[in-house]
Structure formats: C-alpha cells, structure tokens
Design an enzyme around this catalytic site. Structure first.
Site, PDB file in Angstrom:
ATOM      1  N   HIS A 168     -75.977   9.519-124.909  1.00  0.00           N
ATOM      2  CA  HIS A 168     -74.731  10.200-125.258  1.00  0.00           C
ATOM      3  C   HIS A 168     -74.126  10.882-124.029  1.00  0.00           C
ATOM      4  CE1 HIS A 168     -77.104  10.017-129.044  1.00  0.00           C
ATOM      5  NE2 HIS A 168     -75.930   9.644-129.522  1.00  0.00           N
ATOM      6  N   ASP A 219     -78.637  12.679-122.662  1.00  0.00           N
ATOM      7  CA  ASP A 219     -79.983  12.298-123.076  1.00  0.00           C
ATOM      8  C   ASP A 219     -80.294  10.841-122.735  1.00  0.00           C
ATOM      9  OD1 ASP A 219     -78.307  11.008-124.805  1.00  0.00           O
ATOM     10  OD2 ASP A 219     -78.971  12.058-126.615  1.00  0.00           O
ATOM     11  N   SER A 262     -71.730   7.642-132.772  1.00  0.00           N
ATOM     12  CA  SER A 262     -72.074   9.037-132.491  1.00  0.00           C
ATOM     13  C   SER A 262     -71.361   9.585-131.261  1.00  0.00           C
ATOM     14  CB  SER A 262     -73.591   9.182-132.308  1.00  0.00           C
ATOM     15  OG  SER A 262     -74.047   8.360-131.242  1.00  0.00           O
TER      16      SER A 262
END
Length: 241
Positions: free
Chosen positions: A191, A188, A16
């Site tokens: 990330h 967060d 991600s």
C-alpha cells in the site's frame, strides 16, 4: 426556480489502495479533495481485497446513467490483487488477459452510461516490495503470493488497455521504478505511503485540472463579498467566481 448549485464528482474506484486514499498514509484521495475544494466532490469507492473480476460487477451499482452528467472524472485503480500468484492465492488472482478484458469492460460500461472516455483514468498497480510485504505475510501466517516482476506485467497490461480504449492513464508503476528508493513509497510493501501518495497525486493533478478547468469555483472568496449586501454576492446567479 431551483437555484441549487451542482458539485461535479470525481469518483475513485478500486481496491484497498483506493479505500485507504483518505487515510493518513494513503492520502492521495484526500490530496485531490483538498486540491478541488469548492469545485468538486471527491467520492471514495474503494473495496479492500477486490480484484477487477469482482469490481466489474460492482461498478454498475455505483454509477448509472443518472449520475453520468455530474461526473467530472472516474479513476479505475486495480491490479494489486489481480497479480497475486494463481497457486498461492487463487481467490484474488485474475489471469493477465482476463484482467485487461475486465478493465476494458468497465471502461465500456462507463461510456455506455454517458461518461466520455477522456474522463476515465486507468491507474496501474504500484511497484511491489517483496521484502516488506513478505514480513507482513509472515506475521499473518500467509505465503508471499506476489512478485514485482509479475506486477510489472499487469501494469503494462493496464497501460495497453487504456491505449486501446482511448482513456487517460497514469503509469504509477513506471513512475515509482524510475525513482530512487521507491520502496519508501510503500507503507508495507503493497500500500502507498505518504511519499507514494504524493507521487500519485502529482501524476493525477494535471489530468484532473484539465478535466475540471471549466468547473466554476463555488461562491466568492470572503474578501470579495459585498460587505454591505452579502445576499447579492451569495444568492445571485453569478455568485461564483
């Protein structure tokens, strides 16, 4: 005669943190694309939630020997999911030794299709902020299954894999931990934020610049065109400057 220009590719491969690399927060891929305008195409092949065990099966479906000649660099950026706790998150967890072997297997594959090891860049997982990610997990009703000390072990293993394979390496974990207030480099807890993305870009830039130093800038700057005969500037064999 085919006069079509070729555009070398920088392929970003990972989880991600790579998938989000063109987003407003995790913008390191966008920064690379901006930096390489009119020289290279930056291709995002990030897969949210994926680990090295799964990605080694995905990579051959993304790059083949037919693509190798046009690849200026490939980044492999994995470990953030692999480093999840085996008990609390067995689905994404990959044992440390297997993680290293998977990275080396991907490097070996890229070399087998004609991509030189110098063009392969392994990126360690970033540092991990347990407090911030813990809040995210609480919102989703999931257990906190990661630990920054464990993440460090995976980062070290990534560095060792790069050393053993002779590839380039960006030790993002180490660079973050050396920075005061490194937690702000994460949006967060897991990330990259804009600040973290800028750090990664500054670490990647000199490597990518060296790998693309022989790539010709495509087409002259607008004020360098022959005003009276633009075709001569734009369609000749030497249209690039």
């Amino acid at each position: 005669m085919n006069n079509k220009l070729t555009w070398p590719k920088i392929v970003l491969f990972g989880d991600s943190i790579t998938q989000f690399s063109l987003s407003q927060e995790g913008q390191w891929g966008a920064l690379l694309a901006d930096h390489l305008q009119r020289k290279c195409d930056v291709v995002n092949r990030g897969f949210s939630g994926y680990n090295a065990r799964w990605c080694k099966f995905v990579l051959p479906q993304i790059l083949s020997s037919d693509d190798a000649a046009g690849v200026a660099a490939v980044t492999i950026f994995l470990g953030a999911n692999d480093s999840n706790d085996e008990v609390l998150n067995p689905r994404q967890h990959v044992p440390l030794e297997d993680y290293m072997e998977d990275l080396m297997e991907m490097v070996e594959y890229l070399q087998s299709i004609g991509i030189e090891r110098e063009r392969i860049i392994l990126i360690t997982p970033p540092a991990f902020d347990e407090k911030a990610w813990g809040e995210e997990c609480k919102k989703k009703g999931k257990p906190l299954s990661k630990d920054n000390k464990v993440t460090e072990l995976y980062a070290r293993e990534c560095v060792e894999a790069a050393s053993d394979c002779g590839t380039q390496c960006v030790d993002l974990y180490k660079a973050m931990m050396k920075s005061e207030g490194w937690e702000d480099m994460l949006s967060d807890g897991l990330h990259l934020s804009q600040k973290g993305s800028h750090l990664l870009f500054t670490l990647l830039q000199p490597i990518v610049d060296k790998l693309t130093s022989d790539v010709v800038f495509k087409f002259p700057l607008w004020d360098e065109l022959d005003y009276n005969n633009p075709e001569a500037s734009l369609c000749s064999a030497n249209a690039s400057s």
